[in-house]
Design a protein around this motif. Structure first.
Motif, PDB file in Angstrom:
ATOM      1  N   ASP A 195      -5.774  -5.649   1.455  1.00  0.00           N
ATOM      2  CA  ASP A 195      -5.093  -6.960   1.462  1.00  0.00           C
ATOM      3  C   ASP A 195      -5.434  -7.748   0.191  1.00  0.00           C
ATOM      4  OD1 ASP A 195      -3.526  -9.027   2.430  1.00  0.00           O
ATOM      5  OD2 ASP A 195      -5.071  -9.816   3.786  1.00  0.00           O
ATOM      6  N   HIS A 199      -2.787  -9.060  -2.544  1.00  0.00           N
ATOM      7  CA  HIS A 199      -2.596 -10.471  -2.951  1.00  0.00           C
ATOM      8  C   HIS A 199      -2.564 -10.600  -4.470  1.00  0.00           C
ATOM      9  CE1 HIS A 199      -4.214 -11.883   1.178  1.00  0.00           C
ATOM     10  NE2 HIS A 199      -2.963 -11.512   1.224  1.00  0.00           N
ATOM     11  N   HIS A 268       4.630  -8.443   1.469  1.00  0.00           N
ATOM     12  CA  HIS A 268       3.999  -9.173   2.582  1.00  0.00           C
ATOM     13  C   HIS A 268       5.008  -9.505   3.685  1.00  0.00           C
ATOM     14  CE1 HIS A 268       0.059  -9.554   0.827  1.00  0.00           C
ATOM     15  NE2 HIS A 268      -0.329 -10.225   1.900  1.00  0.00           N
ATOM     16  N   HIS A 282      -3.028  -6.007   9.320  1.00  0.00           N
ATOM     17  CA  HIS A 282      -2.191  -6.417   8.179  1.00  0.00           C
ATOM     18  C   HIS A 282      -2.466  -5.556   6.939  1.00  0.00           C
ATOM     19  CE1 HIS A 282      -0.394  -9.083   5.207  1.00  0.00           C
ATOM     20  NE2 HIS A 282      -1.566  -9.368   4.674  1.00  0.00           N
ATOM     21  N   LEU A 286       0.067  -3.083   4.774  1.00  0.00           N
ATOM     22  CA  LEU A 286       0.302  -3.217   3.326  1.00  0.00           C
ATOM     23  C   LEU A 286       0.062  -1.896   2.600  1.00  0.00           C
ATOM     24  CD1 LEU A 286      -1.429  -6.666   2.690  1.00  0.00           C
ATOM     25  CD2 LEU A 286       1.015  -6.178   2.403  1.00  0.00           C
TER      26      LEU A 286
HETATM   27 ZN    ZN Z   1      -2.127 -10.364   2.881  1.00  0.00          ZN
END
Ligand code: ZN
Ligand code: NZQ
Length: 392
Positions: A195, A199, A268, A282, A286
């Motif tokens: 994650d 980002h 996302h 999550h 991804l």
């Molecule tokens: Zn994220």
């Protein structure tokens, strides 16, 4: 660089043992009654909640508690928290946990001061004007919610995850002790690192030219995350690796590395439908979506992906065939995901490829023309094509 305003009110208190300072820090922010909100119990089992309560007691601050924020936090818990805040006259929220507890607390903080249904903000019907102040004791390096302007909640009845990005969402305080993340299961550590990388990548893949400073910040941060994740999954007690990941989670998503650039965030939005529909982590979602998104966009943005390959993954530039370099970078990224234990396909994630049309249709659109993403604006057919690449 494009114009920007960067608002960052969060005070960071970082290092070993800092959770014991939470009482005095919360007191400085004027809190008199705190709601401690946490997840499924890891913070209770580790003794962290007891330490937080002791610190608040020592500072003379009253408190009530509400546990049960689930990964992919539910709207139902938010309603419960709003009622508790009003009944107990809470004036400060303290989330103890990862992104789920923090996002749930953020939703409660704005919902408690609103006469209508808090979901109005997440469904785009209304824009919040006020929020209770909030702080965080972070137990997981991942979502970056400890200083981001974002909160993501799942509506239990529809299984739809929706985000709310407003400056009011930023916590005023983030207590960050990397040691607290040492009890995290290896899989969650890897999800978190994925994650964090994502980002940064959502910001890195931009069409804005001449942002060398933030390009280099992104590349440096990604290189550090790749290395620290490799160490942390093998040796969960490595303090330095945990510390690198924890600070990286923060700067990756509070815009330190994103200012002056137009961010993408299509991966996302696509992922939120996966974790909403299948209740998966999550970061794992991804790991499946982002490489597929890169492969799909490679032909149109070859040089950007080649830069990623050379500067982040150390690939050799093939000037005659830059597309080969770009592909080598994507493959290196996939190998790293595999190495730390992430899934790469829809099947490995437990998702049913038959759901691709529904996933694509439900994906939240962020552009006025009904597309999603800025690096490359995607329509429903594009999203389906990306998900088909992930169905390998
Ligand atoms: Zn994220
Ligand atoms: O609930 P408990 O028992 O605490 O267990 C959690 C949970 O099962 C466990 N855990 C956390 N810290 C631990 C620990 N277990 C042992 N030791 C510790 N120190 O880890 C599991 C996952 O926790 P969670 O909070 O769900 O993880 P994460 O921080 O990855 O947050 C994920 C959520 O954040 C959203 C995601 O969509 C997802 O719902 N995001 C929020 C963002 C934001 N607000 O800015 C941005 C992100 O892109 C993301 O969308």
């Amino acid at each position: 660089m494009v114009n920007f305003t960067h608002y960052l009110p969060t005070k960071f208190v970082f290092g070993r043992g800092v959770e014991n300072q939470v009482g005095e820090e919360v007191k400085k922010l004027g809190a008199t009654k705190v709601l401690i909100h946490y997840g499924g119990g890891s913070a209770v089992r580790s003794g962290l909640i007891a330490r937080v309560e002791n610190s608040l007691d020592a500072a003379g601050i009253a408190h009530v508690s509400l546990g049960g924020a689930m990964p992919n936090p539910r709207d139902t818990k938010v309603y419960e928290g709003i009622e508790l805040i009003r009944r107990e006259k809470v004036d400060f929220l303290l989330a103890v946990g990862g992104g789920s507890a923090i996002d749930s607390a953020k939703a409660m903080a704005i919902g408690a001061l609103y006469d209508g249904d808090f979901w109005d903000f997440y469904s785009g019907k209304a824009v919040p004007e006020k929020s209770l102040p909030k702080g965080v004791v972070l137990t997981m390096a991942a979502a970056g919610s400890e200083s981001s302007n974002s909160s993501v909640i799942m509506q239990e009845s529809t299984k739809m995850k929706r985000g709310l990005r407003v400056e009011l969402n930023r916590p005023l305080l983030a207590i960050m002790n990397p040691e607290l993340t040492m009890t995290l299961p290896v899989y969650q550590t890897a999800c978190g690192a994925t994650d964090i990388m994502a980002h940064i990548m959502e910001r890195y893949f931009t069409t804005v030219e001449d942002c060398d400073l933030t390009d280099r910040l992104c590349e440096g941060a990604m290189t550090a995350v790749i290395r620290a994740a490799r160490i942390a999954v093998k040796d969960p007690k490595d303090y330095d690796a945990r510390a690198q990941l924890m600070w990286a989670s923060t700067i990756a998503h509070n815009d330190t590395v994103g200012v002056g650039r137009v961010m993408d965030f299509a991966s996302h939005q696509i992922e939120h439908e996966l974790s909403g529909m299948y209740d998966v982590a999550h970061g794992a979602g991804l790991a499946v979506v982002f490489p597929a998104w890169m492969r799909y966009n490679l032909p149109k943005h070859t040089m950007r992906f080649a830069q990623f390959a050379v500067r982040v993954w150390g690939c050799q530039m093939d000037f005659e065939h830059p597309e080969k370099t770009a592909l080598a970078g994507i493959e290196a990224h996939e190998s790293w995901l595999r190495e730390i234990g992430m899934p790469l396909t829809l099947k490995e994630l437990g998702a049913d490829p038959k759901d691709i049309p529904e996933l694509a249709k439900k994906t939240k659109r962020t552009n006025p023309d009904g597309t999603v993403g800025k690096f490359e604006a995607l329509n429903t057919a594009d999203i389906e094509a990306i998900l088909h690449i992930a169905d390998r």
